[in-house]
Design a protein around this motif. Structure first.
Motif, PDB file in Angstrom:
ATOM      1  N   ASN A 113       0.833  -1.214   0.000  1.00 16.43           N
ATOM      2  CA  ASN A 113       0.000   0.000   0.000  1.00 16.43           C
ATOM      3  C   ASN A 113       0.864   1.259   0.000  1.00 16.43           C
ATOM      4  N   LYS A 114       1.982   1.233   0.742  1.00 15.18           N
ATOM      5  CA  LYS A 114       2.912   2.366   0.734  1.00 15.18           C
ATOM      6  C   LYS A 114       3.539   2.526  -0.654  1.00 15.18           C
ATOM      7  N   ASP A 115       3.981   1.405  -1.236  1.00 18.14           N
ATOM      8  CA  ASP A 115       4.621   1.446  -2.554  1.00 18.14           C
ATOM      9  C   ASP A 115       3.657   1.936  -3.632  1.00 18.14           C
ATOM     10  N   ILE A 116       2.418   1.464  -3.592  1.00 19.30           N
ATOM     11  CA  ILE A 116       1.454   1.842  -4.617  1.00 19.30           C
ATOM     12  C   ILE A 116       1.058   3.310  -4.465  1.00 19.30           C
ATOM     13  N   ALA A 117       1.021   3.802  -3.227  1.00 22.63           N
ATOM     14  CA  ALA A 117       0.725   5.221  -3.012  1.00 22.63           C
ATOM     15  C   ALA A 117       1.843   6.089  -3.594  1.00 22.63           C
ATOM     16  N   ALA A 118       3.080   5.685  -3.365  1.00 25.81           N
ATOM     17  CA  ALA A 118       4.220   6.420  -3.922  1.00 25.81           C
ATOM     18  C   ALA A 118       4.211   6.349  -5.445  1.00 25.81           C
ATOM     19  N   TYR A 119       3.877   5.183  -5.965  1.00 29.57           N
ATOM     20  CA  TYR A 119       3.809   4.996  -7.419  1.00 29.57           C
ATOM     21  C   TYR A 119       2.741   5.902  -8.026  1.00 29.57           C
ATOM     22  N   ASN A 120       1.582   5.961  -7.391  1.00 28.56           N
ATOM     23  CA  ASN A 120       0.495   6.804  -7.897  1.00 28.56           C
ATOM     24  C   ASN A 120       0.870   8.285  -7.827  1.00 28.56           C
ATOM     25  N   LYS A 121       1.617   8.689  -6.793  1.00 27.33           N
ATOM     26  CA  LYS A 121       2.078  10.073  -6.703  1.00 27.33           C
ATOM     27  C   LYS A 121       3.011  10.394  -7.859  1.00 27.33           C
ATOM     28  N   ARG A 122       3.923   9.457  -8.156  1.00 27.85           N
ATOM     29  CA  ARG A 122       4.850   9.678  -9.274  1.00 27.85           C
ATOM     30  C   ARG A 122       4.100   9.785 -10.586  1.00 27.85           C
ATOM     31  N   LEU A 123       3.084   8.953 -10.759  1.00 27.50           N
ATOM     32  CA  LEU A 123       2.290   9.016 -11.988  1.00 27.50           C
ATOM     33  C   LEU A 123       1.566  10.349 -12.095  1.00 27.50           C
ATOM     34  N   ALA A 124       0.990  10.795 -10.991  1.00 32.33           N
ATOM     35  CA  ALA A 124       0.252  12.056 -10.991  1.00 32.33           C
ATOM     36  C   ALA A 124       1.191  13.231 -11.257  1.00 32.33           C
TER      37      ALA A 124
ATOM     38  N   ALA B 217       7.106   9.531 -14.093  1.00 32.36           N
ATOM     39  CA  ALA B 217       7.313   8.228 -14.739  1.00 32.36           C
ATOM     40  C   ALA B 217       7.432   8.366 -16.250  1.00 32.36           C
ATOM     41  N   ASP B 218       6.712   9.279 -16.881  1.00 35.91           N
ATOM     42  CA  ASP B 218       6.755   9.500 -18.331  1.00 35.91           C
ATOM     43  C   ASP B 218       6.495   8.244 -19.143  1.00 35.91           C
ATOM     44  N   ASP B 219       5.792   7.276 -18.569  1.00 38.00           N
ATOM     45  CA  ASP B 219       5.406   6.050 -19.261  1.00 38.00           C
ATOM     46  C   ASP B 219       6.582   5.287 -19.849  1.00 38.00           C
ATOM     47  N   GLU B 220       7.754   5.410 -19.262  1.00 37.20           N
ATOM     48  CA  GLU B 220       8.912   4.645 -19.716  1.00 37.20           C
ATOM     49  C   GLU B 220       9.567   4.006 -18.505  1.00 37.20           C
TER      50      GLU B 220
END
Length: 145
Positions: A101-112, A116-119
């Motif tokens: 849950n911590k990792d996915i929250a950080a991942y979603n922040k990076r996406l927002a 990440a730039d989709d690469e």
């Protein structure tokens, strides 16, 4: 004249099969591409149990090559365990879930944020390698002139 008739029927059947299969490869996939940077979902308590059980089963049955037999034996053992015996595996699974849950929250922040730039990191390094090769090619061409 049964032979002549059967040949004609088989030709018709062959043509039907050819027509049916002709459009099979033209379907377009509607699934979105998977992001390699997205964290994987955590294992459930049963799969945490199976990690340990597989090792024990391999030691007890070294000649067994069947994955199905290991799964069946693991499922039977899991069903026979009491809630108290399952508790350590449930705790490990919960710990993994909180980390996820911590990792996915950080991942979603990076996406927002658009970082990440989709690469993936791998594809970025490959692009950089190609850019370096292109630059060196350009320098060689300038020297020849």
């Amino acid at each position: 004249m049964k032979g002549g008739r059967s040949k004609a029927n088989s030709r018709n059947n062959d043509n039907k099969l050819k027509r049916k299969g002709s459009g099979a490869g033209t379907k377009v996939s509607k699934k979105a591409a998977k992001d390699p940077n997205k964290p994987k979902r955590p294992a459930s308590a049963f799969f945490v149990f199976m990690e340990d059980f597989r090792k024990q089963y391999k030691e007890a049955h070294p000649n067994n090559k069947s994955v199905a037999a290991v799964g069946k034996a693991g499922g039977d053992k899991w069903k026979s365990l009491s809630e108290a015996e399952k508790a350590p595996f449930v705790a490990k699974a919960e710990k993994r879930k909180t980390e996820y849950n911590k990792d996915i929250a950080a991942y979603n922040k990076r996406l927002a944020a658009g970082i990440a730039d989709d690469e993936s990191d791998k594809s970025k390094s490959e692009v950089n390698d190609e850019d370096e090769e292109d630059e060196s090619d350009g320098e060689e061409e300038d020297d020849d002139e």
